[in-house]
Every structure is written in C-alpha cells, then in structure tokens.
Scaffold this active site. Structure first.
Site, mmCIF file in Angstrom:
data_model
loop_
_atom_site.group_PDB
_atom_site.id
_atom_site.type_symbol
_atom_site.label_atom_id
_atom_site.label_comp_id
_atom_site.label_asym_id
_atom_site.label_seq_id
_atom_site.Cartn_x
_atom_site.Cartn_y
_atom_site.Cartn_z
ATOM 1 N N LYS A 26 0.838 -1.212 0.000
ATOM 2 C CA LYS A 26 0.000 0.000 0.000
ATOM 3 C C LYS A 26 0.867 1.254 0.000
ATOM 4 C CE LYS A 26 -2.062 -1.150 3.893
ATOM 5 N NZ LYS A 26 -1.378 -2.434 4.195
ATOM 6 N N ARG A 72 -9.878 0.810 8.418
ATOM 7 C CA ARG A 72 -9.387 -0.533 8.712
ATOM 8 C C ARG A 72 -10.449 -1.401 9.369
ATOM 9 N NH1 ARG A 72 -3.711 0.450 8.645
ATOM 10 N NH2 ARG A 72 -2.566 -1.412 9.192
ATOM 11 N N ARG A 124 11.823 -5.568 5.349
ATOM 12 C CA ARG A 124 11.642 -4.124 5.086
ATOM 13 C C ARG A 124 12.595 -3.290 5.948
ATOM 14 N NH1 ARG A 124 5.884 -1.420 5.558
ATOM 15 N NH2 ARG A 124 5.891 -2.511 7.551
ATOM 16 N N ARG A 156 11.258 -1.381 11.384
ATOM 17 C CA ARG A 156 10.127 -0.968 12.211
ATOM 18 C C ARG A 156 9.944 -1.949 13.358
ATOM 19 N NH1 ARG A 156 5.055 0.511 8.365
ATOM 20 N NH2 ARG A 156 3.953 -0.780 9.885
ATOM 21 N N ARG A 185 -0.552 -8.802 13.393
ATOM 22 C CA ARG A 185 -1.151 -7.829 12.471
ATOM 23 C C ARG A 185 -1.991 -8.544 11.406
ATOM 24 N NH1 ARG A 185 4.176 -5.020 10.788
ATOM 25 N NH2 ARG A 185 2.904 -3.929 9.237
HETATM 26 P P1 AP5 Z 1 4.871 -1.553 1.871
HETATM 27 O O1 AP5 Z 1 4.586 -0.785 0.645
HETATM 28 O O2 AP5 Z 1 5.557 -0.857 2.990
HETATM 29 O O3 AP5 Z 1 3.537 -2.291 2.359
HETATM 30 P P2 AP5 Z 1 2.281 -1.730 3.172
HETATM 31 O O4 AP5 Z 1 1.083 -2.438 2.626
HETATM 32 O O5 AP5 Z 1 2.264 -0.242 3.163
HETATM 33 O O6 AP5 Z 1 2.653 -2.336 4.579
HETATM 34 P P3 AP5 Z 1 2.552 -1.730 6.037
HETATM 35 O O7 AP5 Z 1 3.254 -2.732 6.904
HETATM 36 O O8 AP5 Z 1 3.053 -0.342 6.093
HETATM 37 O O9 AP5 Z 1 1.036 -1.800 6.267
HETATM 38 P P4 AP5 Z 1 0.300 -1.852 7.592
HETATM 39 O O10 AP5 Z 1 -1.086 -1.654 7.131
HETATM 40 O O11 AP5 Z 1 0.552 -3.058 8.398
HETATM 41 O O12 AP5 Z 1 0.998 -0.699 8.430
HETATM 42 P P5 AP5 Z 1 0.561 0.788 8.755
HETATM 43 O O13 AP5 Z 1 1.788 1.594 8.786
HETATM 44 O O14 AP5 Z 1 -0.581 1.223 7.921
HETATM 45 O O15 AP5 Z 1 5.724 -2.835 1.454
HETATM 46 C C1 AP5 Z 1 6.242 -3.728 2.422
HETATM 47 C C2 AP5 Z 1 7.665 -4.196 1.999
HETATM 48 O O16 AP5 Z 1 7.596 -4.942 0.815
HETATM 49 C C3 AP5 Z 1 8.642 -3.054 1.716
HETATM 50 O O17 AP5 Z 1 9.909 -3.441 2.161
HETATM 51 C C4 AP5 Z 1 8.620 -2.909 0.192
HETATM 52 O O18 AP5 Z 1 9.848 -2.431 -0.311
HETATM 53 C C5 AP5 Z 1 8.344 -4.338 -0.245
HETATM 54 N N1 AP5 Z 1 7.497 -4.423 -1.439
HETATM 55 C C6 AP5 Z 1 6.422 -3.642 -1.747
HETATM 56 N N2 AP5 Z 1 5.856 -4.052 -2.901
HETATM 57 C C7 AP5 Z 1 6.578 -5.139 -3.310
HETATM 58 C C8 AP5 Z 1 6.498 -6.018 -4.434
HETATM 59 N N3 AP5 Z 1 5.526 -5.869 -5.365
HETATM 60 N N4 AP5 Z 1 7.399 -7.023 -4.541
HETATM 61 C C9 AP5 Z 1 8.377 -7.179 -3.609
HETATM 62 N N5 AP5 Z 1 8.516 -6.372 -2.526
HETATM 63 C C10 AP5 Z 1 7.628 -5.370 -2.383
HETATM 64 O O19 AP5 Z 1 -0.013 0.617 10.246
HETATM 65 C C11 AP5 Z 1 0.842 0.308 11.321
HETATM 66 C C12 AP5 Z 1 0.045 0.295 12.624
HETATM 67 O O20 AP5 Z 1 -0.558 1.591 12.845
HETATM 68 C C13 AP5 Z 1 -1.148 -0.664 12.689
HETATM 69 O O21 AP5 Z 1 -0.731 -1.963 13.070
HETATM 70 C C14 AP5 Z 1 -2.026 0.020 13.742
HETATM 71 O O22 AP5 Z 1 -1.528 -0.198 15.037
HETATM 72 C C15 AP5 Z 1 -1.856 1.486 13.425
HETATM 73 N N6 AP5 Z 1 -2.867 1.986 12.471
HETATM 74 C C16 AP5 Z 1 -2.627 2.488 11.217
HETATM 75 N N7 AP5 Z 1 -3.771 2.834 10.629
HETATM 76 C C17 AP5 Z 1 -4.770 2.569 11.517
HETATM 77 C C18 AP5 Z 1 -6.187 2.672 11.477
HETATM 78 N N8 AP5 Z 1 -6.829 3.143 10.389
HETATM 79 N N9 AP5 Z 1 -6.894 2.295 12.554
HETATM 80 C C19 AP5 Z 1 -6.271 1.823 13.661
HETATM 81 N N10 AP5 Z 1 -4.941 1.675 13.756
HETATM 82 C C20 AP5 Z 1 -4.187 2.043 12.699
#
Ligand code: AP5
Ligand code: ZN
Length: 207
Positions: free
Chosen positions: A13, A84, A118, A151, A162
C-alpha cells in the site's frame, strides 16, 4: 480522484500510494505514518505506541480525527491504511465519497518475507527491502543519506498478530465495499512495476 488502497500488512500500500500520489498529483494520506510521527501523544486511551508495537489497531476516535483533519483541504487523495474496520469506513462515508477502492491481494508467505526484510529511512520515511529493493549502500537511504532501520512491528511475531487483526477487523470491511460495488481486486504478488501497471489501469477505468 478519491482513491483508497486496501490490503493486508505488507501488501504494498505504501509503495503504490507513492505512485498514485505522483501520477494524479494528490496527497498521500496514511494513518500509519501519521501515528508513527505522533506515537507518544497522550490520548484518553493511552499512547498510539502501545497499540502499534503490539500489532493492534489504535482506537477509532484517535484515527478518525487524524483523517478528518487531513481530508479537510483540497480535492483528491490516496488513502493508505485507513479505514481498517467497518466503523471507520462508515465514519469516512460521512465526510467524503470514494471513487474507487483497490484491494491489493497477496499471499501470507509473501507478506512475512516482505515485512521482515523491510527497512525504512529514519529521516525521510523512504521504504526499502533487503532483498527486493535494496539501497545502493547497505543501511543508508538513497534519497537523503539517512539511517535505515527496521520498524518495531516488523518482527515475525508482531507481523503474525497484524495479519490476525487484518482477518478479524479489516476483512469484514472489504465485504462492505464489495457490496457497495466500488471494490476492485488487484494481484499484489507481482513486482512493484507489475502491480503499479494494473493499479493505474484500474484507477483510470474508474475515473
Ligand atoms: P509496503 O509498501 O511498505 O507495504 P504496506 O502495505 O504499506 O505495509 P505496512 O506494513 O506499512 O502496512 P500496515 O497496514 O501493516 O501498516 P501501517 O503503517 O498502515 O511494502 C512492504 C515491503 O515490501 C517493503 O519493504 C517494500 O519495499 C516491499 N514491497 C512492496 N511491494 C513489493 C512487491 N511488489 N514485490 C516485492 N517487494 C515489495 O499501520 C501500522 C500500525 O498503525 C497498525 O498496526 C495500527 O496499530 C496502526 N494503524 C494504522 N492505521 C490505523 C487505522 N486506520 N486504525 C487503527 N490503527 C491504525
Ligand atoms: Zn531518507
């Protein structure tokens, strides 16, 4: 366009949101980054850090407020990491109308590989992967020279929690959007370039 990118942790994402923001000249709104920047903020529920480091969702009122503020100016956006759960989706529906909801589908084994490998820049937040997208110099950001770190929630145990939370809270919301007729599924298992090509076609067809 008003775009929502959905998908399990590690689906890409964040990576793809950067492409969407650049291509359509819209802001990238991400609750994950906003919460990481404010992780020690005191709220009536405690700090965001406690929830994030355990892999749990931060309480809805805290994230709803962040998003309401971020959406208050301008036209068009790409939302990443919010909503979410169905409650957040209903809150969002009261303040804005989405043009398209894109679900990046990836397998669980791929998620674990992506997240445990990552690395993120401490200074500018740029995203890398030790194997799939390594920086030119190990541990150093190509963009700004900042230090690359792992992270806290990218350890295997927290990643598994997660994923569990995604199945429990976020998947029912996917059905909410499917029933609303705005959901498009994208194969997230390909290379970043392949995923972006399919995503761009999908957004272009919807706007
Ligand atoms: P990346 O692009 O970073 O993936 P992502 O889907 O953004 O993953 P996140 O881990 O950031 O998502 P998340 O939803 O768990 O975390 P968030 O920060 O939103 O890619 C991942 C890796 O793969 C990278 O190393 C990249 O280089 C690689 N990659 C990407 N595409 C690739 C491909 N096609 N092929 C190979 N490699 C690839 O949330 C974190 C925390 O915040 C949550 O757990 C929660 O506690 C809180 N939070 C956030 N939003 C909310 C909400 N709305 N409500 C409540 N709590 C929330
Ligand atoms: Zn950097």
């Amino acid at each position: 366009p008003n775009v929502l990118l959905l998908g399990p942790p590690g689906a890409g994402k964040g990576t793809q949101s950067v492409n969407v923001a650049e291509e359509y000249d819209v802001p990238h709104i991400t609750t994950g980054d906003a919460l990481r920047a404010n992780k020690d903020m005191e709220t009536e529920y405690g700090t965001p850090r406690e929830f994030m480091e355990a892999g749990e969702l931060v309480p809805d009122p805290v994230v709803n407020e962040i998003v309401a503020e971020a959406l208050s100016g301008g036209e068009g956006y790409v939302l990443d990491g919010y909503p979410r759960n169905t409650e957040q989706a209903e809150y969002l529906a009261d303040i804005t109308a989405l043009d398209v909801v894109c679900l990046l589908a990836v397998s669980e084994s791929e998620i674990i590989k992506r997240l445990t490998g990552r690395r993120v820049c401490k200074e500018c937040g740029a995203n890398y992967h030790v194997e799939f997208n390594p920086p030119k110099e190990e541990g150093v950001c190509d963009e700004c020279g900042g230090e690359l770190i792992q992270r806290k929630d990218d350890t295997e145990d927290t990643v598994k929690e997660r994923i569990r939370v995604y199945h429990e809270s976020t998947e029912p919301m996917v059905e909410y959007y499917r029933e609303a007729g705005v959901l498009e599924e994208i194969d997230g298992d390909g290379t970043p370039e392949e995923v972006w090509a399919e995503l761009r076609e999908t957004i272009d067809a919807a706007i």
